[in-house]
Design an enzyme around this catalytic site. Structure first.
Site, mmCIF file in Angstrom:
data_model
loop_
_atom_site.group_PDB
_atom_site.id
_atom_site.type_symbol
_atom_site.label_atom_id
_atom_site.label_comp_id
_atom_site.label_asym_id
_atom_site.label_seq_id
_atom_site.Cartn_x
_atom_site.Cartn_y
_atom_site.Cartn_z
ATOM 1 C CG HIS A 1 -3.841 -3.226 3.433
ATOM 2 N ND1 HIS A 1 -2.736 -2.767 4.279
ATOM 3 C CD2 HIS A 1 -4.291 -2.290 2.828
ATOM 4 C CE1 HIS A 1 -2.588 -1.330 4.182
ATOM 5 N NE2 HIS A 1 -3.577 -1.009 3.304
ATOM 6 C CD GLU B 1 -1.353 -5.675 5.919
ATOM 7 O OE1 GLU B 1 -1.637 -4.528 6.132
ATOM 8 O OE2 GLU B 1 -0.784 -6.053 4.798
ATOM 9 C CB CYS C 1 -0.883 -0.125 1.214
ATOM 10 S SG CYS C 1 -2.292 1.199 0.936
#
Length: 234
Positions: free
Chosen positions: A212, A214, A116
């Site tokens: 994202h 994660e 990002c």
């Protein structure tokens, strides 16, 4: 038994602070999905707090690979533009430190995975620019719920994990505008063509995504596979 650690992965930290609160200290942090996904991939995660750029060489020398995490907007002064939006979501100290980390990682030949804001900052560091405000890329649904699809170049590394297309989450107000000369686009948003993933065209080892992973690693084996590849093979 704790498995033998093969790779030390540096993860850039962010800061939380309330400018109206003169009592509480600033807090250094990183989203827990980063160290969890790195550990799942067999790496040893190290969160690096924002520091003076003079420390960048030492930090990079301590790690094997670098993850640039999400967060604030990148100050437009770093891509020679005036600020055109009403926002205070900037942190000069972070921009300066992470730009130094990028420079050192490239000098020391350390691979980089950028997420990002990290992708946006790397593009700026390489001479690119950003759209300062884009619509419809901040989802209201839960982070692990995909927001829109992306189209992926068949000859890219990302196709190895995600195929020709996949669904991703989306939490960003800015995106790449002018692509740096040593980068190539390997994934775009199916809905509006926003750049969603890039690779380098030079000898440096870099992967960057606008979404994202994660926040998706537990629910999406594809996104965990991206961390696995970065930690173990890239």
């Amino acid at each position: 038994m704790i498995q033998q650690i093969q790779h030390i992965i540096g993860i850039t930290g962010n800061q939380f602070f309330d400018q109206t609160d003169t009592v509480s200290p600033r807090m250094s942090y990183a989203a827990t999905g980063f160290p969890e996904a790195v550990r799942q991939a067999g790496g040893l995660p190290i969160i690096m707090p924002i520091a003076d750029p003079a420390y960048a060489a030492s930090y990079i020398s301590m790690i094997d690979k670098l993850i640039l995490t999400g967060g604030q907007n990148v100050l437009p002064q770093f891509y020679q533009e005036e600020q055109t939006i009403v926002s205070d979501d900037y942190l000069l100290e972070r921009d300066l430190f992470e730009l130094a980390l990028i420079k050192e990682a490239r000098l020391q030949g350390k691979p980089i995975l950028a997420i990002c804001r990290g992708l946006q900052l790397f593009n700026v560091a390489m001479g690119g620019t950003l759209h300062q405000d884009i619509p419809q890329h901040w989802q209201e649904s839960l982070a692990h719920v995909p927001h829109h699809s992306i189209d992926i170049a068949e000859d890219s590394l990302f196709a190895k994990f995600f195929g020709k297309s996949t669904f991703i989450n989306s939490f960003h107000h800015q995106s790449i505008k002018d692509l740096a000369s040593n980068l190539k686009v390997v994934a775009t948003s199916s809905q509006d063509g926003i750049i969603e993933a890039v690779e380098t065209t030079d000898s440096s080892r870099f992967l960057g995504v606008q979404w994202h992973p994660e926040l998706l690693w537990k629910s999406s084996p594809q996104n965990q596979a991206l961390f696995d590849y970065f930690v173990q093979e890239f």
